[in-house]
Design a protein around this motif. Structure first.
Motif, PDB file in Angstrom:
ATOM      1  N   LEU A 178      37.971  36.080  50.804  1.00  0.00           N
ATOM      2  CA  LEU A 178      37.682  35.095  49.818  1.00  0.00           C
ATOM      3  C   LEU A 178      38.081  35.432  48.589  1.00  0.00           C
ATOM      4  O   LEU A 178      37.845  36.742  48.056  1.00  0.00           O
ATOM      5  CB  LEU A 178      36.162  34.797  49.590  1.00  0.00           C
ATOM      6  N   THR A 179      38.522  34.776  47.666  1.00  0.00           N
ATOM      7  CA  THR A 179      39.210  35.413  46.336  1.00  0.00           C
ATOM      8  C   THR A 179      38.681  34.049  45.607  1.00  0.00           C
ATOM      9  O   THR A 179      39.054  33.024  45.486  1.00  0.00           O
ATOM     10  CB  THR A 179      40.523  35.416  46.193  1.00  0.00           C
ATOM     11  N   SER A 180      38.137  34.458  44.414  1.00  0.00           N
ATOM     12  CA  SER A 180      37.543  33.469  43.554  1.00  0.00           C
ATOM     13  C   SER A 180      38.543  32.630  42.478  1.00  0.00           C
ATOM     14  O   SER A 180      38.380  31.432  42.241  1.00  0.00           O
ATOM     15  CB  SER A 180      36.418  33.890  42.645  1.00  0.00           C
TER      16      SER A 180
ATOM     17  N   VAL B 158      44.424  59.139  44.322  1.00  0.00           N
ATOM     18  CA  VAL B 158      43.514  57.873  44.175  1.00  0.00           C
ATOM     19  C   VAL B 158      44.336  56.740  43.736  1.00  0.00           C
ATOM     20  O   VAL B 158      45.382  56.611  42.786  1.00  0.00           O
ATOM     21  CB  VAL B 158      42.498  58.108  43.134  1.00  0.00           C
ATOM     22  N   LEU B 159      44.222  55.628  44.577  1.00  0.00           N
ATOM     23  CA  LEU B 159      44.920  54.325  44.285  1.00  0.00           C
ATOM     24  C   LEU B 159      44.059  53.501  43.460  1.00  0.00           C
ATOM     25  O   LEU B 159      42.782  53.093  44.096  1.00  0.00           O
ATOM     26  CB  LEU B 159      45.072  53.707  45.391  1.00  0.00           C
ATOM     27  N   LEU B 160      44.588  53.058  42.209  1.00  0.00           N
ATOM     28  CA  LEU B 160      43.544  52.251  41.413  1.00  0.00           C
ATOM     29  C   LEU B 160      44.340  50.890  41.252  1.00  0.00           C
ATOM     30  O   LEU B 160      45.500  50.721  41.558  1.00  0.00           O
ATOM     31  CB  LEU B 160      43.913  52.862  40.015  1.00  0.00           C
TER      32      LEU B 160
ATOM     33  N   TYR C  40      49.206  47.262  41.345  1.00  0.00           N
ATOM     34  CA  TYR C  40      48.865  45.695  40.756  1.00  0.00           C
ATOM     35  C   TYR C  40      48.882  45.026  42.256  1.00  0.00           C
ATOM     36  O   TYR C  40      49.997  45.196  42.975  1.00  0.00           O
ATOM     37  CB  TYR C  40      49.808  45.300  39.898  1.00  0.00           C
ATOM     38  N   GLY C  41      48.025  44.019  42.436  1.00  0.00           N
ATOM     39  CA  GLY C  41      48.155  43.171  43.543  1.00  0.00           C
ATOM     40  C   GLY C  41      47.108  42.261  43.456  1.00  0.00           C
ATOM     41  O   GLY C  41      46.372  41.995  42.560  1.00  0.00           O
ATOM     42  N   MET C  42      46.990  41.345  44.530  1.00  0.00           N
ATOM     43  CA  MET C  42      45.914  40.605  44.665  1.00  0.00           C
ATOM     44  C   MET C  42      46.089  39.975  46.159  1.00  0.00           C
ATOM     45  O   MET C  42      46.595  40.354  47.004  1.00  0.00           O
ATOM     46  CB  MET C  42      46.642  39.062  44.086  1.00  0.00           C
TER      47      MET C  42
ATOM     48  N   ARG D 215      49.762  33.615  38.299  1.00  0.00           N
ATOM     49  CA  ARG D 215      49.135  33.063  37.048  1.00  0.00           C
ATOM     50  C   ARG D 215      48.899  34.344  36.125  1.00  0.00           C
ATOM     51  O   ARG D 215      48.210  34.365  35.131  1.00  0.00           O
ATOM     52  CB  ARG D 215      47.885  32.614  37.198  1.00  0.00           C
ATOM     53  N   ASP D 216      49.478  35.464  36.741  1.00  0.00           N
ATOM     54  CA  ASP D 216      49.474  36.482  35.747  1.00  0.00           C
ATOM     55  C   ASP D 216      50.723  36.503  34.879  1.00  0.00           C
ATOM     56  O   ASP D 216      51.630  36.173  35.183  1.00  0.00           O
ATOM     57  CB  ASP D 216      49.649  37.962  36.742  1.00  0.00           C
ATOM     58  N   LEU D 217      50.323  37.025  33.586  1.00  0.00           N
ATOM     59  CA  LEU D 217      51.580  37.174  32.682  1.00  0.00           C
ATOM     60  C   LEU D 217      52.071  38.452  32.681  1.00  0.00           C
ATOM     61  O   LEU D 217      51.483  39.618  32.617  1.00  0.00           O
ATOM     62  CB  LEU D 217      51.345  36.807  31.203  1.00  0.00           C
TER      63      LEU D 217
HETATM   64  C1  4YB Z   1      45.455  43.384  37.680  1.00  0.00           C
HETATM   65  C2  4YB Z   1      45.936  44.684  38.061  1.00  0.00           C
HETATM   66  C3  4YB Z   1      46.324  45.643  37.413  1.00  0.00           C
HETATM   67  C4  4YB Z   1      45.238  43.294  39.570  1.00  0.00           C
HETATM   68  N1  4YB Z   1      46.423  45.362  36.054  1.00  0.00           N
HETATM   69  N2  4YB Z   1      45.561  43.403  36.186  1.00  0.00           N
HETATM   70  O1  4YB Z   1      44.694  48.452  47.728  1.00  0.00           O
HETATM   71  C5  4YB Z   1      44.919  48.089  46.215  1.00  0.00           C
HETATM   72  O2  4YB Z   1      45.881  47.484  45.584  1.00  0.00           O
HETATM   73  C6  4YB Z   1      43.671  48.460  45.426  1.00  0.00           C
HETATM   74  C7  4YB Z   1      43.240  49.832  45.174  1.00  0.00           C
HETATM   75  C8  4YB Z   1      42.219  50.122  44.413  1.00  0.00           C
HETATM   76  C9  4YB Z   1      41.650  48.957  43.717  1.00  0.00           C
HETATM   77  C10 4YB Z   1      41.717  47.435  44.160  1.00  0.00           C
HETATM   78  C11 4YB Z   1      42.816  47.240  44.992  1.00  0.00           C
HETATM   79  C12 4YB Z   1      43.101  46.087  44.948  1.00  0.00           C
HETATM   80  O3  4YB Z   1      43.713  45.710  46.108  1.00  0.00           O
HETATM   81  C13 4YB Z   1      42.978  45.035  44.064  1.00  0.00           C
HETATM   82  C14 4YB Z   1      43.611  43.619  44.569  1.00  0.00           C
HETATM   83  C15 4YB Z   1      42.711  42.508  43.701  1.00  0.00           C
HETATM   84  O4  4YB Z   1      42.156  42.579  42.674  1.00  0.00           O
HETATM   85  N3  4YB Z   1      42.970  41.175  44.183  1.00  0.00           N
HETATM   86  S1  4YB Z   1      42.165  39.813  43.504  1.00  0.00           S
HETATM   87  O5  4YB Z   1      42.645  38.819  44.246  1.00  0.00           O
HETATM   88  O6  4YB Z   1      40.707  40.245  43.529  1.00  0.00           O
HETATM   89  O7  4YB Z   1      42.631  39.830  42.067  1.00  0.00           O
HETATM   90  C16 4YB Z   1      44.032  39.747  41.672  1.00  0.00           C
HETATM   91  C17 4YB Z   1      44.149  39.889  40.192  1.00  0.00           C
HETATM   92  O8  4YB Z   1      43.690  40.984  39.619  1.00  0.00           O
HETATM   93  C18 4YB Z   1      45.426  39.976  39.889  1.00  0.00           C
HETATM   94  O9  4YB Z   1      46.100  38.569  39.839  1.00  0.00           O
HETATM   95  C19 4YB Z   1      45.350  40.224  38.252  1.00  0.00           C
HETATM   96  O10 4YB Z   1      45.123  39.225  37.538  1.00  0.00           O
HETATM   97  C20 4YB Z   1      44.296  41.320  38.423  1.00  0.00           C
HETATM   98  N4  4YB Z   1      44.761  42.534  38.561  1.00  0.00           N
HETATM   99  N5  4YB Z   1      45.643  44.302  39.682  1.00  0.00           N
HETATM  100  C21 4YB Z   1      46.030  44.195  35.366  1.00  0.00           C
HETATM  101  N6  4YB Z   1      46.816  46.739  37.774  1.00  0.00           N
END
Ligand code: 4YB
Length: 475
Positions: free
Chosen positions: A156-158, A263-265, A289-291, A354-356
């Motif tokens: 689920l993703t909001s 650490v992966l952020l 950065y991912g989604m 939808r990310d800039l």
């Molecule tokens: C960002 C962003 C960034 C996402 N700067 N906006 O394994 C991983 O990749 C991981 C490791 C640690 C913590 C989180 C992760 C994730 O998977 C994050 C994936 C995520 O957040 N998915 S989401 O669908 O809930 O949101 C996606 C959105 O989050 C993106 O479209 C961006 O808007 C934002 N985002 N990383 C700035 N580094």
């Protein structure tokens, strides 16, 4: 197309390295000591998964059916997910911190066939037959074979509209995601990754698939033991606020180094000041950065002095069109699940995030979300711009800038801040000075409010939609 495994990943590792430790769980911190750690080898894991898989079959679960799990991370959830895959069914995780009403709405849309939740759960669920984790006395071979192109998970993703979408991934999508990340981050079979993010979010699921891909060790601990468990692993995934909190508590303790290698952020903007501070105490940071739709990380780099998110990983592609980031690749989900059908996640070949974004100095920089932008007195305000400056103030841990209606300007920015100490008038004055020095006047917040605790901790990410609903009540 890569054929990642000829059989279930855990069976593969059980044949290749039967006695290697696959899983550590149950460790608890008592008076600063770590006790009760239990371990499973790959051979034991594989055997257990088959047992639990048969347990599911005996409760009536069939191929292609959907099992919803409403629970925080635990060893039981791991067994259930693997057993679900083993019988060709599908897993969807829901955030147990949601209200009963929200959960039942989500379940009604998913039309899940089965549901599992911990015994202590107080909610009453209205969709799906309740499952139990059973180990039958007479285990039999489960008659399903490994096919990596099968849909295995819904996540689920909001998004911005609020109604969560359920992204459907195949095993191949997840393994392609893991493969690309592990080409740059080194995670060997003797390494261990802490299950540091929830399995109902893609960031937690991605940990599971990297573990299966590599045949390494997964560490599952109680939330109360979180900080200590970071000392037991080589890898962890953290959202920036988790790392921030961790560093703050290390500071309080004065000493103590972590065994943590990397650490992966990800999940939100990662301030350079944060990765700098972490590197100073010996934590090596990766910025991702991912989604959800892309099965987590799309771009990543070793943290450095720039605030970018690095370059694209293997098995993914990206482009910037009209200032927005588009992505595609082998990790992209099959689509969104609705009414027992899968609808495409993109218009054409590319998924619109939808990310800039901007390509600057050989790496991608994320500037914010297109949906967050608002107009104040005819000028565009990208809230993330303002947040980034606020974050450079020493006492700000986390902040969200939101628009409020204004008769003269149309909308104006307000800041909701999470600070080290109480948001006193002195702190506010200091924030105002900081903004006066660092950002053009029309972008300066006209008010500062303290981030409410209940919103700060309800999930892995603070929802802007929930924040603006809360804000509307404050004004
Ligand atoms: C960002 C962003 C960034 C996402 N700067 N906006 O394994 C991983 O990749 C991981 C490791 C640690 C913590 C989180 C992760 C994730 O998977 C994050 C994936 C995520 O957040 N998915 S989401 O669908 O809930 O949101 C996606 C959105 O989050 C993106 O479209 C961006 O808007 C934002 N985002 N990383 C700035 N580094």
């Amino acid at each position: 197309v890569t054929q990642y495994f000829a059989t279930w990943p855990w069976q593969h590792w059980a044949e290749e390295r039967p006695s290697a430790v696959a899983l550590s769980f149950g460790a608890q911190c008592v008076d600063g000591e770590c006790i009760g750690e239990q371990r499973f080898s790959w051979a034991e894991m594989s055997h257990r998964v088959d047992e639990y898989a048969q347990g599911l079959i005996e409760q009536g679960v069939k191929r292609d059916q959907m099992i919803a799990i409403v629970a925080p991370n635990s060893i039981q959830v791991i067994w259930l997910i693997l057993a679900t895959l083993r019988i060709g069914a599908r897993y969807v995780g829901l955030n147990p911190k949601n209200t009963e009403i929200e959960l039942n709405e989500q379940l009604a849309r998913l039309k899940n066939d089965y549901i599992w939740y911990p015994a202590r759960t107080v909610h009453q669920f209205t969709t799906g037959q309740r499952l139990h984790l059973l180990q039958p006395e007479q285990p039999r071979i489960v008659p399903v074979t490994w096919q990596q192109t099968r849909a295995v998970t819904l996540t689920l993703t909001s998004g911005s509209t609020g109604v969560p979408k359920a992204a459907v991934h195949t095993a191949e999508n997840h393994l392609a995601s893991a493969e690309g990340l592990l080409e740059v981050m080194d995670f060997g079979s003797d390494d261990s990754w802490l299950l540091s993010l929830p399995l109902f979010h893609i960031s937690g699921l991605a940990i599971l698939w990297r573990w299966l891909y590599r045949g390494a060790k997964l560490v599952v601990t109680e939330p109360a033991c979180f900080e200590h468990s970071l000392t037991m692993v080589t890898h962890a995934s953290l959202v920036p606020t988790q790392l921030q909190r961790l560093l703050a508590s290390k500071q309080d303790e004065g000493s103590g180094t972590l065994a943590l290698k990397q650490v992966l952020l990800g999940g939100a903007a990662i301030p350079v000041s944060l990765t700098d501070a972490a590197e100073r105490v010996g934590i090596s940071c990766w910025c991702g950065y991912g989604m959800t739709e892309m099965g987590s990380t799309v771009t990543a780099k070793k943290a450095d002095a720039s605030g970018g998110v690095g370059t694209v990983l293997g098995n993914r592609h990206f482009m910037i069109k009209d200032g927005e980031v588009y992505v595609q690749g082998a990790s992209l989900c099959l689509g969104y699940y609705r009414n027992k059908m899968i609808f495409p996640a993109c218009d054409g070949e590319w998924f619109a995030t939808r990310d800039l974004g901007e390509w600057r100095g050989n790496e991608l920089h994320i500037l914010g979300r297109a949906d967050n932008m608002f107009i104040s007195g005819g000028e565009n305000i990208q809230p993330e711009d303002v947040e980034k400056i606020l974050m450079t103030h020493v006492s700000v841990r986390q902040t969200f800038v939101l628009p409020v209606d204004d008769a003269e300007f149309g909308q104006r920015p307000i800041a909701i801040v999470d600070t080290d100490s109480v948001l006193s008038n002195d702190v506010i004055a200091s924030l105002e000075n900081h903004m006066t020095d660092n950002i053009v006047s029309f972008k300066r917040p006209i008010r500062y409010l303290a981030l409410p605790k209940e919103l700060a901790t309800s999930g892995i990410k603070v929802s802007r939609k929930q924040l603006s609903e809360w804000l509307a009540q404050q004004l």
